[in-house]
Design a protein around this motif. Structure first.
Motif, PDB file in Angstrom:
ATOM      1  N   SER A   2       9.969   2.936  -7.759  1.00  0.00           N
ATOM      2  CA  SER A   2      10.671   1.510  -8.196  1.00  0.00           C
ATOM      3  C   SER A   2       9.288   0.655  -8.262  1.00  0.00           C
ATOM      4  CB  SER A   2      11.602   1.070  -7.462  1.00  0.00           C
ATOM      5  OG  SER A   2      11.333   1.252  -5.989  1.00  0.00           O
ATOM      6  N   PRO A   3       8.207   0.678  -7.264  1.00  0.00           N
ATOM      7  CA  PRO A   3       7.085  -0.175  -7.718  1.00  0.00           C
ATOM      8  C   PRO A   3       6.356  -0.052  -8.824  1.00  0.00           C
ATOM      9  CG  PRO A   3       7.138   0.634  -5.305  1.00  0.00           C
ATOM     10  CD  PRO A   3       8.024   1.277  -5.995  1.00  0.00           C
ATOM     11  N   THR A   4       6.283   1.144  -9.304  1.00  0.00           N
ATOM     12  CA  THR A   4       6.012   1.502 -10.653  1.00  0.00           C
ATOM     13  C   THR A   4       6.337   0.413 -11.674  1.00  0.00           C
ATOM     14  OG1 THR A   4       4.973   3.587 -10.393  1.00  0.00           O
ATOM     15  CG2 THR A   4       5.338   3.080 -12.654  1.00  0.00           C
TER      16      THR A   4
ATOM     17  N   GLY B  10       1.558   7.911  -3.187  1.00  0.00           N
ATOM     18  CA  GLY B  10       0.661   7.381  -2.322  1.00  0.00           C
ATOM     19  C   GLY B  10       0.409   5.733  -2.435  1.00  0.00           C
ATOM     20  N   VAL B  11       0.455   5.538  -3.749  1.00  0.00           N
ATOM     21  CA  VAL B  11       0.287   4.080  -4.119  1.00  0.00           C
ATOM     22  C   VAL B  11       1.586   3.402  -3.965  1.00  0.00           C
ATOM     23  CG1 VAL B  11       0.029   2.677  -6.215  1.00  0.00           C
ATOM     24  CG2 VAL B  11      -1.479   4.457  -5.611  1.00  0.00           C
ATOM     25  N   THR B  12       2.761   3.830  -4.199  1.00  0.00           N
ATOM     26  CA  THR B  12       3.897   3.223  -4.440  1.00  0.00           C
ATOM     27  C   THR B  12       4.670   2.959  -3.095  1.00  0.00           C
ATOM     28  OG1 THR B  12       5.244   5.184  -4.926  1.00  0.00           O
ATOM     29  CG2 THR B  12       4.535   3.673  -6.775  1.00  0.00           C
ATOM     30  N   GLU B  13       4.463   4.128  -2.247  1.00  0.00           N
ATOM     31  CA  GLU B  13       5.540   3.974  -0.956  1.00  0.00           C
ATOM     32  C   GLU B  13       4.853   3.418   0.033  1.00  0.00           C
ATOM     33  OE1 GLU B  13       8.050   7.815  -1.961  1.00  0.00           O
ATOM     34  OE2 GLU B  13       6.436   8.189  -0.735  1.00  0.00           O
ATOM     35  N   HIS B  14       4.683   2.209  -0.101  1.00  0.00           N
ATOM     36  CA  HIS B  14       4.055   1.167   0.815  1.00  0.00           C
ATOM     37  C   HIS B  14       4.547  -0.232   0.891  1.00  0.00           C
ATOM     38  CE1 HIS B  14       0.667   3.668   1.811  1.00  0.00           C
ATOM     39  NE2 HIS B  14       0.605   3.968   0.680  1.00  0.00           N
ATOM     40  N   ALA B  15       4.238  -0.796   1.989  1.00  0.00           N
ATOM     41  CA  ALA B  15       4.849  -2.212   2.102  1.00  0.00           C
ATOM     42  C   ALA B  15       4.371  -3.155   0.629  1.00  0.00           C
ATOM     43  CB  ALA B  15       4.516  -3.047   3.289  1.00  0.00           C
ATOM     44  N   GLN B  16       3.246  -2.680   0.476  1.00  0.00           N
ATOM     45  CA  GLN B  16       2.607  -3.355  -0.872  1.00  0.00           C
ATOM     46  C   GLN B  16       2.188  -2.350  -2.075  1.00  0.00           C
ATOM     47  OE1 GLN B  16      -1.165  -5.163   0.979  1.00  0.00           O
ATOM     48  NE2 GLN B  16      -0.378  -7.048  -0.396  1.00  0.00           N
ATOM     49  N   GLY B  17       3.448  -1.724  -2.223  1.00  0.00           N
ATOM     50  CA  GLY B  17       3.346  -0.757  -3.283  1.00  0.00           C
ATOM     51  C   GLY B  17       3.188  -1.298  -4.667  1.00  0.00           C
ATOM     52  N   SER B  18       4.176  -2.448  -4.852  1.00  0.00           N
ATOM     53  CA  SER B  18       4.247  -3.170  -5.968  1.00  0.00           C
ATOM     54  C   SER B  18       2.684  -3.695  -6.085  1.00  0.00           C
ATOM     55  CB  SER B  18       5.440  -4.105  -6.293  1.00  0.00           C
ATOM     56  OG  SER B  18       6.603  -3.342  -6.171  1.00  0.00           O
TER      57      SER B  18
ATOM     58  N   ALA C  13      -0.181  -2.895  -5.243  1.00  0.00           N
ATOM     59  CA  ALA C  13      -1.012  -1.951  -5.544  1.00  0.00           C
ATOM     60  C   ALA C  13      -1.061  -1.588  -7.083  1.00  0.00           C
ATOM     61  CB  ALA C  13      -1.194  -0.613  -4.601  1.00  0.00           C
ATOM     62  N   VAL C  14       0.470  -1.261  -7.548  1.00  0.00           N
ATOM     63  CA  VAL C  14       0.423  -0.946  -8.863  1.00  0.00           C
ATOM     64  C   VAL C  14      -0.047  -2.057  -9.828  1.00  0.00           C
ATOM     65  CG1 VAL C  14       2.342  -0.668 -10.796  1.00  0.00           C
ATOM     66  CG2 VAL C  14       2.484   0.537  -8.502  1.00  0.00           C
ATOM     67  N   MET C  15      -0.021  -3.377  -9.450  1.00  0.00           N
ATOM     68  CA  MET C  15      -0.465  -4.351 -10.252  1.00  0.00           C
ATOM     69  C   MET C  15      -1.886  -4.216 -10.216  1.00  0.00           C
ATOM     70  SD  MET C  15       2.253  -7.397  -9.850  1.00  0.00           S
ATOM     71  CE  MET C  15       2.985  -7.087  -8.338  1.00  0.00           C
ATOM     72  N   GLY C  16      -2.654  -4.146  -9.086  1.00  0.00           N
ATOM     73  CA  GLY C  16      -3.752  -4.262  -9.007  1.00  0.00           C
ATOM     74  C   GLY C  16      -4.532  -2.937  -9.728  1.00  0.00           C
TER      75      GLY C  16
ATOM     76  N   TRP D 284       7.692  -4.903  -0.710  1.00  0.00           N
ATOM     77  CA  TRP D 284       8.432  -6.331  -0.725  1.00  0.00           C
ATOM     78  C   TRP D 284       9.000  -6.442  -1.825  1.00  0.00           C
ATOM     79  CZ3 TRP D 284       7.133  -9.304  -4.854  1.00  0.00           C
ATOM     80  CH2 TRP D 284       5.898  -8.952  -5.745  1.00  0.00           C
ATOM     81  N   ALA D 285       8.728  -6.097  -3.084  1.00  0.00           N
ATOM     82  CA  ALA D 285       9.207  -6.384  -4.417  1.00  0.00           C
ATOM     83  C   ALA D 285      10.335  -5.671  -4.624  1.00  0.00           C
ATOM     84  CB  ALA D 285       8.220  -6.298  -5.613  1.00  0.00           C
ATOM     85  N   THR D 286      10.484  -4.225  -4.371  1.00  0.00           N
ATOM     86  CA  THR D 286      11.546  -3.224  -4.445  1.00  0.00           C
ATOM     87  C   THR D 286      12.160  -2.637  -3.458  1.00  0.00           C
ATOM     88  OG1 THR D 286      10.123  -1.444  -4.630  1.00  0.00           O
ATOM     89  CG2 THR D 286      10.078  -2.913  -6.534  1.00  0.00           C
ATOM     90  N   ASN D 287      11.845  -2.847  -2.179  1.00  0.00           N
ATOM     91  CA  ASN D 287      12.453  -2.375  -0.963  1.00  0.00           C
ATOM     92  C   ASN D 287      12.272  -0.807  -1.040  1.00  0.00           C
ATOM     93  OD1 ASN D 287      15.381  -4.293  -0.405  1.00  0.00           O
ATOM     94  ND2 ASN D 287      13.329  -4.260   0.688  1.00  0.00           N
TER      95      ASN D 287
END
Lengths: 959, 77
Positions: free
Chosen positions: A385-387, A549-557, A559-562, A914-917
């Motif tokens: 979902s963060p992607t 490994g990028v998305t499943e984090h508190a800051q996944g979204s 990181a995707v934007m980064g 934060w963005a997508t739970n």
């Protein structure tokens, strides 16, 4: 129906644009420069006899069967290794060539058993075909001399003979039938890239040898099947072919495992699958496969499969087998009763990334039109979902930017938080092929994944960051790019919002974001980060591949934007060889997101608040659609615990095993008054279910899947559904019990509806898919044949958006009580929660989940390799066996989550993006200690599993 | 609504705030408000609005500012 046989051109296609014209057997032929004479002849319709050549591997020139004559040249060169030249005249059949070929075949056959009638390859043997093609009538040498064929020669033991190797559960190796053509060895090297096979010995002693002359199962072999497919004889044969015989018809279908979306020929005898063979014309896999898609389809016939609908009043009772009508009426009545008592919003559904587009579409339609709310979500919530959120913010579309073929043009490959050789093996092989051709590799991963160093592949930089610090890492990489003047200014000026770019550049340029300042946070030497950033920015076409490994984090979204920032800043978007590529976990993660499975979006990512989009659906469906977003999966659980959410329809997802913080999930499920599970097996979630609707496998229904490159491909029904209905039909039956009056007769009608209502799918139809094989969305008037590479002349949203990526440390911090960080992942032979793969022989490669721990951390805790260890976190504890390895850094432990008894998710927490739970699976602070065996929770869970799976025995009155 | 559930929403809101308050372009407070409107189910929004109305304990000032901009939610089911 017929058996689909692709043409074998003998040698690979030449990519040259320069064309060469020559004459073959008097016919004028024009082909790209670099094409072999063998291939040119085949393209002109003339098949030159061959044994060691096949177009999946480079020419080898060993069998000497493909000899030809070239006018004005001496001798008889091999047509596989001789490239075309302008104006030459080739003869493929002359008395001299015929005599040579017959002589060659005579030698081959003199050391080959003549048991064709009882041979498993009978009817599918190239040696047999070639004997026929060259007119072999006699073997003058006889069989009395030295040979590899007979166990005994004149009563004496024949030491040149070797018994069959049947160690691999899926294929057998019979050395007596080997002609040492090297095709298996070359397929293992060139196609799969594992280098497990070699030819040991020389001359007459030459033997195919897995590893150091080991059994296949004991060797490095990953059981991808490439060698079996390449073998021209019965030396390497699927055991299923040995058992059943040759197939008589086949259908093209799409694998139901990972997001690569390999297409296969399901080769059948009646309704029995004889074997699954990767389809050469499949655009995602080009004729390659992995152990899962190629061999692990047997779960469809597993004895655990439930074929009858079942209900029970309460979850403490045993299941009662009932008719479809009774089960569906029970479900519908309870749904209605719950909504009447607790309100319209008290029910919802979860769609599956394992089901087809049409099926997920119907489930979300049932929720929005039938339940009258938007409480629908999908398992992509817990993976990508963060992607969706991140890429949509940056570029304006929620999808990867490239097709898989694009990697062939990459010069630098940056892999972040993905493990392609285990989780996306067929694409992993593709990537390794490009790396062997010289592309550079940067791996950002806390763990030393296989790509970091494996045969003929080595990462230029491995940045083993601490789990949870991705955002700091991408910001540090960006810092170097900005501060060292490596930004592609022309690209940024033309394509991106200038103000946002400047704000971002100012932010990343701050000293606190330098690799040096972040060294202690990341645990990676600053010099390596700088070097990797320079390589990414200046090494030519640079592509980013990332995973969970990028998305499943508190800051996944974030990181995707980064990641999107990095690609935009260096101009690595909008052409082949570059891009931002999320590697999707399950087969239809992309599709389930596209189909409107999220609570805030209608199909095609149209926000539910948009009146225009809603109107289109309302008109077509004849209902009013709620304009407010519904509950996401974790919100459903929270709401259930509060007593507000009471009914859930789950199609093909095992939330109890796959979702984090198992205690929380089970408490939520236990609080519901109706849980409907539609699945193949009594999965873990079914412990808490009141209605079980038996689902069917991808072999038993028609539909489409959409893979990680947005490629929509057909799945085709090759056998009748054992449970009676395709999953889309079951949803329709349930919907009609709720008064929906749906009347879809074929899934193609559902796709037509999707195309009618979704602008990005407007041009998609089964007719088009049948004609073109596949299409990559968007597919509409603007892009009638789809879009392999996105954002070529600008971004979907207009200007590319740079976003400031402030690193925020996760709440999951190590401390005295929980000093280690647990991260989770996958292994090649198993898939997700293992519901399918655990019910195949794949389990022999991975019988249980284990905990990887660094020798230093192990020693401190007195843990030895193979010990039972207890893993404790804030959320819970579980036990599993330890493997002491330097693959993980000190301070990090790792496990997989394929087995239910491991209960890895008892330990993971309810922290989320934060963005997508999206849950933070990848970081959990834990403590490890030696243990005697399973925890009390595990024992209790084992009891629950047994009791919850009871099915009442029906006593037939007639007996 | 239980106390436990508010705690979770407060944590989520603070997480969202930590992203938006770092943004420079546009109006980050409006960005956060829009995010909540687009992705939070109305009951969740109503609950956090109510929490802010009662002082917003535990919420970052930025989050409070954004939540104050949310329109009232009708949660009649």
């Amino acid at each position: 129906m017929t058996l689909i046989k692709e043409i074998d051109f003998g040698t690979p296609e030449s990519k040259s644009e320069k064309m060469i014209t020559l004459t073959i057997d008097g016919k004028t032929v024009t082909v790209p420069e670099g094409t072999s004479i063998m291939r040119a002849a085949m393209e002109a319709g003339t098949e030159i006899p061959k044994l060691c050549a096949t177009d999946s591997v480079k020419a080898f020139g060993s069998c000497r069967l493909c000899v030809i004559e070239v006018e004005g040249r001496n001798g008889t060169p091999a047509s596989c290794t001789t490239p075309v030249a302008p104006g030459i005249s080739v003869k493929t059949q002359t008395p001299r060539l015929a005599a040579i070929r017959r002589g060659v075949m005579e030698l081959y056959i003199s050391d080959h058993p003549l048991d064709c009638l009882t041979c498993a390859a009978n009817g599918d043997c190239e040696l047999q075909d070639m004997a026929g093609a060259v007119g072999l009538r006699d073997v003058r040498y006889g069989y009395d001399g030295a040979n590899h064929v007979f166990a005994r020669n004149s009563g004496e033991i024949n030491f040149d003979w070797k018994p069959k190797d049947e160690s691999n559960p899926y294929f057998a190796y019979d050395p007596s039938k080997c002609i040492v053509c090297n095709r298996c060895v070359r397929a293992c090297e060139e196609v799969q890239g594992t280098f497990a096979l070699t030819i040991s010995g020389r001359g007459f002693d030459s033997r195919v040898s897995p590893g150091m002359d080991e059994a296949f199962f004991e060797s490095e072999c990953v059981s991808c099947g490439a060698c079996v497919q390449a073998c021209p004889t019965a030396t390497l044969t699927e055991k299923s072919v040995i058992e059943i015989g040759q197939p008589e018809h086949s259908e093209i279908t799409t694998c139901a495992y990972c997001g690569v979306g390999c297409t296969f020929k399901a080769e059948m005898r009646g309704e029995e699958v004889v074997r699954m063979v990767p389809w050469k014309d499949g655009k995602a896999n080009h004729g390659h496969s992995c152990i899962k898609g190629r061999f692990a389809y047997g779960y469809a016939h597993h004895g655990d499969r439930i074929l009858n609908p079942m209900v029970r009043e309460s979850i403490h009772e045993p299941w009662r087998e009932v008719s479809w009508d009774e089960a569906l009426t029970f479900a519908a009545d309870r749904l209605k009763a719950i909504q009447a008592k607790y309100g319209k919003n008290s029910v919802g559904a979860i769609t599956s990334s394992r089901c087809s587009n049409e099926e997920t579409y119907l489930v979300q339609k049932l929720v929005r039109a039938g339940f009258g709310n938007n409480n629908v979500d999908t398992c992509a919530r817990v993976c990508h979902s963060p992607t969706g959120y991140g890429l949509n913010q940056a570029f304006g579309t929620s999808a990867g930017t490239q097709d898989f073929d694009s990697v062939d043009d990459s010069d630098v490959i940056l892999v972040i938080g993905a493990n392609p050789t285990d989780a996306h093996p067929v694409f992993g092989s593709r990537m390794k092929k490009r790396l062997r051709e010289g592309a550079k590799l940067i791996v950002v991963d806390p763990r030393r994944i296989d790509l970091v160093r494996s045969p003929h592949v080595e990462a230029d930089y491995h940045l083993p960051l601490k789990p949870g610090t991705n955002v700091a890492m991408v910001t540090a990489l960006a810092h170097v790019i900005v501060k060292e003047g490596l930004v592609n200014e022309a690209f940024v000026r033309e394509r991106c919002d200038q103000d946002e770019f400047r704000d971002w550049a100012d932010f990343v340029a701050q000293d606190r974001n330098s690799p040096e300042a972040l060294e202690s946070v990341l645990g990676v030497p600053a010099a390596d980060i700088r070097a990797a950033a320079r390589l990414y920015a200046t090494g030519g076409n640079a592509a980013i591949y990332y995973g969970l490994g990028v998305t499943e984090h508190a800051q996944g979204s974030t990181a995707v934007m980064g990641i999107a920032n990095l690609a935009m800043a260096t101009g690595n978007l909008g052409r082949r060889g570059v891009g931002v590529n999320p590697l999707r976990g399950q087969n239809n993660v992309q599709g389930s997101c596209d189909m409107g499975s999220f609570p805030h979006e209608l199909p095609g990512y149209q926000h539910i608040s948009g009146e225009k989009a809603r109107e289109v659906f309302e008109k077509d469906w004849g209902v009013k659609i709620d304009s407010e977003p519904g509950l996401r999966i974790p919100n459903m659980f929270d709401s259930a615990i509060e007593g507000l959410f009471k009914g859930l329809y789950v199609q093909g997802e095992d939330i109890l095993q796959s979702d984090p913080d198992t205690r929380h999930v089970s408490a939520a499920l236990a609080n519901m008054e109706l849980v409907i599970v539609q699945d193949l097996f009594l999965v873990e979630t079914a412990h808490y279910a009141h209605v079980f609707l038996p689902g069917c496998s991808f072999l038993e229904k028609d539909g489409t899947f959409t893979n990680a490159e947005r490629r929509i491909q057909r799945i085709r029904k090759v056998m009748s559904p054992k449970n009676g209905y395709g999953d889309w039909e079951i949803t329709q039956l349930l919907a009609n019990k709720l008064g929906m009056n749906w009347s879809y007769v074929n899934p193609s009608e559902i796709m037509d509806e999707i195309a009618r209502l979704t602008p990005s799918f407007a041009g998609v139809s089964y007719e088009k898919l049948d004609r073109d094989g596949s299409v990559q969305w968007p597919c509409n008037d603007d892009a009638p044949d789809g879009m392999p590479i996105m954002h070529i002349n600008g971004f979907a949203r207009g200007k590319g958006k740079f976003v400031i990526t402030e690193y925020v440390a996760t709440d999951e911090k190590v401390g005295p009580r929980f000093p280690l960080l647990l991260t989770t992942g996958r292994i090649l032979s198993q898939y997700n929660v293992g519901a399918q793969t655990r019910r195949t022989e794949n389990s022999r490669w991975h019988e249980e989940d284990v905990l990887e721990i660094h020798p230093h951390d192990a020693e401190e805790r007195g843990v030895r390799d193979g010990d039972w260890v207890k893993v404790q976190s804030r959320a819970g504890e579980t036990t599993l066996k330890a493997v002491v390895t330097e693959r993980v850094a000190t301070g990090v432990v790792y496990t997989t989550f394929h087995h239910p008894m491991t209960q890895a998710n008892v330990v993971t927490t309810d922290n989320s993006d934060w963005a997508t739970n999206c849950p933070e699976y990848k970081v959990t602070a834990v403590q490890i200690s030696v243990s005697n065996g399973p925890t009390e929770w595990q024992e209790k869970y084992r009891e629950l599993s047994e009791s919850a799976r009871r099915i009442a025995t029906v006593i037939d009155a007639a007996e | 609504m239980s106390h436990n559930s508010v705690d979770k929403l407060v944590k989520m809101a603070n997480q969202i705030a930590s992203f938006f308050c770092a943004q420079k372009s546009g109006d980050p407070v409006a960005g956060m408000a829009e995010h909540l409107t687009k992705f939070w189910e109305p009951r969740m929004r109503a609950e956090i609005i109510d929490h802010v109305a009662h002082g917003g304990a535990g919420l970052e000032p930025f989050a409070i500012e954004a939540i104050k901009r949310l329109p009232a939610v009708s949660t009649a089911a």
